[in-house]
Motif scaffolding. Structure first.
Motif, PDB file in Angstrom:
ATOM      1  N   THR A   6     -21.451   3.697 -36.121  1.00 45.99           N
ATOM      2  CA  THR A   6     -20.676   3.930 -37.341  1.00 45.99           C
ATOM      3  C   THR A   6     -21.544   4.447 -38.478  1.00 45.99           C
ATOM      4  O   THR A   6     -21.026   4.727 -39.547  1.00 45.99           O
ATOM      5  CB  THR A   6     -19.973   2.632 -37.785  1.00 45.99           C
ATOM      6  N   ASP A   7     -22.854   4.557 -38.258  1.00 42.15           N
ATOM      7  CA  ASP A   7     -23.736   5.083 -39.295  1.00 42.15           C
ATOM      8  C   ASP A   7     -23.431   6.548 -39.556  1.00 42.15           C
ATOM      9  O   ASP A   7     -23.009   7.290 -38.667  1.00 42.15           O
ATOM     10  CB  ASP A   7     -25.210   4.944 -38.872  1.00 42.15           C
ATOM     11  N   HIS A  69      -6.247  -1.774 -35.356  1.00 32.06           N
ATOM     12  CA  HIS A  69      -6.783  -1.892 -36.705  1.00 32.06           C
ATOM     13  C   HIS A  69      -6.076  -3.021 -37.460  1.00 32.06           C
ATOM     14  O   HIS A  69      -6.682  -3.716 -38.278  1.00 32.06           O
ATOM     15  CB  HIS A  69      -6.637  -0.557 -37.436  1.00 32.06           C
ATOM     16  N   PHE A  70      -4.780  -3.195 -37.195  1.00 36.04           N
ATOM     17  CA  PHE A  70      -4.019  -4.262 -37.858  1.00 36.04           C
ATOM     18  C   PHE A  70      -4.604  -5.638 -37.571  1.00 36.04           C
ATOM     19  O   PHE A  70      -4.483  -6.546 -38.387  1.00 36.04           O
ATOM     20  CB  PHE A  70      -2.543  -4.243 -37.420  1.00 36.04           C
ATOM     21  N   ASP A  71      -5.220  -5.804 -36.413  1.00 36.95           N
ATOM     22  CA  ASP A  71      -5.804  -7.103 -36.052  1.00 36.95           C
ATOM     23  C   ASP A  71      -7.109  -7.375 -36.787  1.00 36.95           C
ATOM     24  O   ASP A  71      -7.575  -8.510 -36.797  1.00 36.95           O
ATOM     25  CB  ASP A  71      -6.050  -7.177 -34.540  1.00 36.95           C
ATOM     26  N   ALA A  72      -7.693  -6.351 -37.373  1.00 41.32           N
ATOM     27  CA  ALA A  72      -8.970  -6.515 -38.082  1.00 41.32           C
ATOM     28  C   ALA A  72      -8.700  -6.891 -39.537  1.00 41.32           C
ATOM     29  O   ALA A  72      -7.905  -6.237 -40.212  1.00 41.32           O
ATOM     30  CB  ALA A  72      -9.764  -5.215 -38.027  1.00 41.32           C
ATOM     31  N   GLN A  80     -13.944  -1.494 -40.700  1.00 44.21           N
ATOM     32  CA  GLN A  80     -14.746  -0.307 -41.017  1.00 44.21           C
ATOM     33  C   GLN A  80     -15.024   0.515 -39.763  1.00 44.21           C
ATOM     34  O   GLN A  80     -14.981   1.747 -39.790  1.00 44.21           O
ATOM     35  CB  GLN A  80     -16.042  -0.711 -41.700  1.00 44.21           C
ATOM     36  N   THR A  81     -15.291  -0.169 -38.652  1.00 41.72           N
ATOM     37  CA  THR A  81     -15.521   0.531 -37.387  1.00 41.72           C
ATOM     38  C   THR A  81     -14.273   1.301 -36.965  1.00 41.72           C
ATOM     39  O   THR A  81     -14.361   2.464 -36.564  1.00 41.72           O
ATOM     40  CB  THR A  81     -15.939  -0.470 -36.285  1.00 41.72           C
ATOM     41  N   PHE A 144      -5.608   3.558 -44.034  1.00 44.62           N
ATOM     42  CA  PHE A 144      -6.302   2.470 -43.354  1.00 44.62           C
ATOM     43  C   PHE A 144      -7.740   2.354 -43.865  1.00 44.62           C
ATOM     44  O   PHE A 144      -8.243   1.247 -44.078  1.00 44.62           O
ATOM     45  CB  PHE A 144      -6.311   2.675 -41.837  1.00 44.62           C
ATOM     46  N   ALA A 145      -8.394   3.494 -44.064  1.00 39.80           N
ATOM     47  CA  ALA A 145      -9.786   3.482 -44.534  1.00 39.80           C
ATOM     48  C   ALA A 145      -9.895   2.850 -45.920  1.00 39.80           C
ATOM     49  O   ALA A 145     -10.915   2.228 -46.243  1.00 39.80           O
ATOM     50  CB  ALA A 145     -10.350   4.898 -44.541  1.00 39.80           C
ATOM     51  N   ARG A 146      -8.859   2.985 -46.741  1.00 38.43           N
ATOM     52  CA  ARG A 146      -8.846   2.381 -48.090  1.00 38.43           C
ATOM     53  C   ARG A 146      -8.470   0.907 -48.054  1.00 38.43           C
ATOM     54  O   ARG A 146      -8.463   0.244 -49.097  1.00 38.43           O
ATOM     55  CB  ARG A 146      -7.859   3.124 -48.991  1.00 38.43           C
ATOM     56  N   GLY A 147      -8.103   0.409 -46.881  1.00 39.52           N
ATOM     57  CA  GLY A 147      -7.699  -0.989 -46.770  1.00 39.52           C
ATOM     58  C   GLY A 147      -6.211  -1.202 -46.962  1.00 39.52           C
ATOM     59  O   GLY A 147      -5.737  -2.332 -46.986  1.00 39.52           O
ATOM     60  N   ALA A 148      -5.469  -0.126 -47.108  1.00 42.77           N
ATOM     61  CA  ALA A 148      -4.010  -0.213 -47.202  1.00 42.77           C
ATOM     62  C   ALA A 148      -3.456   0.044 -45.805  1.00 42.77           C
ATOM     63  O   ALA A 148      -3.520   1.164 -45.315  1.00 42.77           O
ATOM     64  CB  ALA A 148      -3.485   0.823 -48.193  1.00 42.77           C
ATOM     65  N   TYR A 149      -2.962  -0.981 -45.166  1.00 45.41           N
ATOM     66  CA  TYR A 149      -2.477  -0.851 -43.797  1.00 45.41           C
ATOM     67  C   TYR A 149      -1.013  -0.413 -43.831  1.00 45.41           C
ATOM     68  O   TYR A 149      -0.121  -1.236 -44.027  1.00 45.41           O
ATOM     69  CB  TYR A 149      -2.619  -2.172 -43.052  1.00 45.41           C
ATOM     70  N   PRO A 150      -0.767   0.878 -43.666  1.00 47.63           N
ATOM     71  CA  PRO A 150       0.614   1.361 -43.773  1.00 47.63           C
ATOM     72  C   PRO A 150       1.460   0.979 -42.568  1.00 47.63           C
ATOM     73  O   PRO A 150       0.985   0.901 -41.447  1.00 47.63           O
ATOM     74  CB  PRO A 150       0.440   2.878 -43.851  1.00 47.63           C
ATOM     75  N   ARG A 151       2.699   0.736 -42.839  1.00 51.03           N
ATOM     76  CA  ARG A 151       3.710   0.413 -41.823  1.00 51.03           C
ATOM     77  C   ARG A 151       3.366  -0.863 -41.087  1.00 51.03           C
ATOM     78  O   ARG A 151       2.730  -1.742 -41.628  1.00 51.03           O
ATOM     79  CB  ARG A 151       3.899   1.593 -40.871  1.00 51.03           C
ATOM     80  N   SER A 152       3.765  -0.948 -39.823  1.00 56.79           N
ATOM     81  CA  SER A 152       3.539  -2.162 -39.031  1.00 56.79           C
ATOM     82  C   SER A 152       3.124  -1.743 -37.622  1.00 56.79           C
ATOM     83  O   SER A 152       3.343  -0.596 -37.226  1.00 56.79           O
ATOM     84  CB  SER A 152       4.829  -2.979 -38.960  1.00 56.79           C
ATOM     85  N   PRO A 153       2.574  -2.687 -36.863  1.00 60.31           N
ATOM     86  CA  PRO A 153       2.240  -2.336 -35.475  1.00 60.31           C
ATOM     87  C   PRO A 153       3.454  -1.848 -34.683  1.00 60.31           C
ATOM     88  O   PRO A 153       3.329  -0.923 -33.873  1.00 60.31           O
ATOM     89  CB  PRO A 153       1.692  -3.646 -34.898  1.00 60.31           C
ATOM     90  N   SER A 154       4.615  -2.426 -34.918  1.00 59.70           N
ATOM     91  CA  SER A 154       5.807  -1.972 -34.178  1.00 59.70           C
ATOM     92  C   SER A 154       6.168  -0.532 -34.569  1.00 59.70           C
ATOM     93  O   SER A 154       6.636   0.240 -33.720  1.00 59.70           O
ATOM     94  CB  SER A 154       6.983  -2.918 -34.396  1.00 59.70           C
TER      95      SER A 154
END
Length: 179
Positions: A6-7, A69-72, A80-81, A144-154
């Protein structure tokens, strides 16, 4: 100790490799273009299909990454990864493959069919929808990168079906040419 994937340095290496591959792809395309017209058509069509497969792989995989990603936990190392993976998938694989698919596809549509045929127009409409899905995934990736997890896993599980359905429609249109 091994370097973290990830570097930024690893990302730069990946981007350089992707750019090199893209340049080789373009040079190969130009070489093929200069070959006999029958051979160049077959080679360009093969390159077009290769680009489509690469693009579709990303379109089918990225929504799955969002689900994981939602699980993180937001801001975690794992999140971040996932953000790095998503960004690289979009920018290093999906967008270049999409561009090559469009360029070669439009060239083939013009040179072989003269942009005529109802099936071709329907196919192009489906490819425009795939492009819209691609760009929507890019927007979601930045969220997602900003920490805003849009929508849902479903939602992402359901969204994952859109490229699949469009791919089925496109393949039927290209092979069967129903109208």
């Amino acid at each position: 100790m091994s370097e973290r994937q990830t570097d930024a340095r690893q990302g730069n290496k990946a981007a350089k490799r992707a750019l090199t591959a893209l340049m080789l792809f373009v040079l190969t395309g130009l070489f093929i273009y200069s070959a006999s017209s029958e051979q160049s058509y077959l080679w360009l069509k093969a390159l077009h299909v290769i680009a489509i497969i690469s693009w579709m792989a990303g379109l089918l995989y990225l929504p799955r990454l969002f689900i994981y990603h939602f699980d993180a936990p937001k801001g975690s190392e794992q999140a971040q990864t996932f953000s790095v993976m998503e960004r690289r998938l979009i920018n290093v694989i999906m967008r270049p493959a999409m561009a090559v698919s469009w360029i070669l596809g439009l060239y083939l549509a013009w040179s072989v069919y003269g942009f005529h045929g109802g099936w071709l127009h329907a196919k192009l409409a489906a490819v425009v929808c795939l492009t819209g899905a691609n760009e929507y995934l890019g927007i979601a990736s930045r969220s997602f990168a900003r920490g805003a997890y849009p929508r849902s896993p479903s939602f992402w599980r359901a969204f994952n079906e859109i490229p699949t359905v469009l791919m089925i429609v496109i393949v039927i249109l290209v092979i069967v040419k129903p109208f």
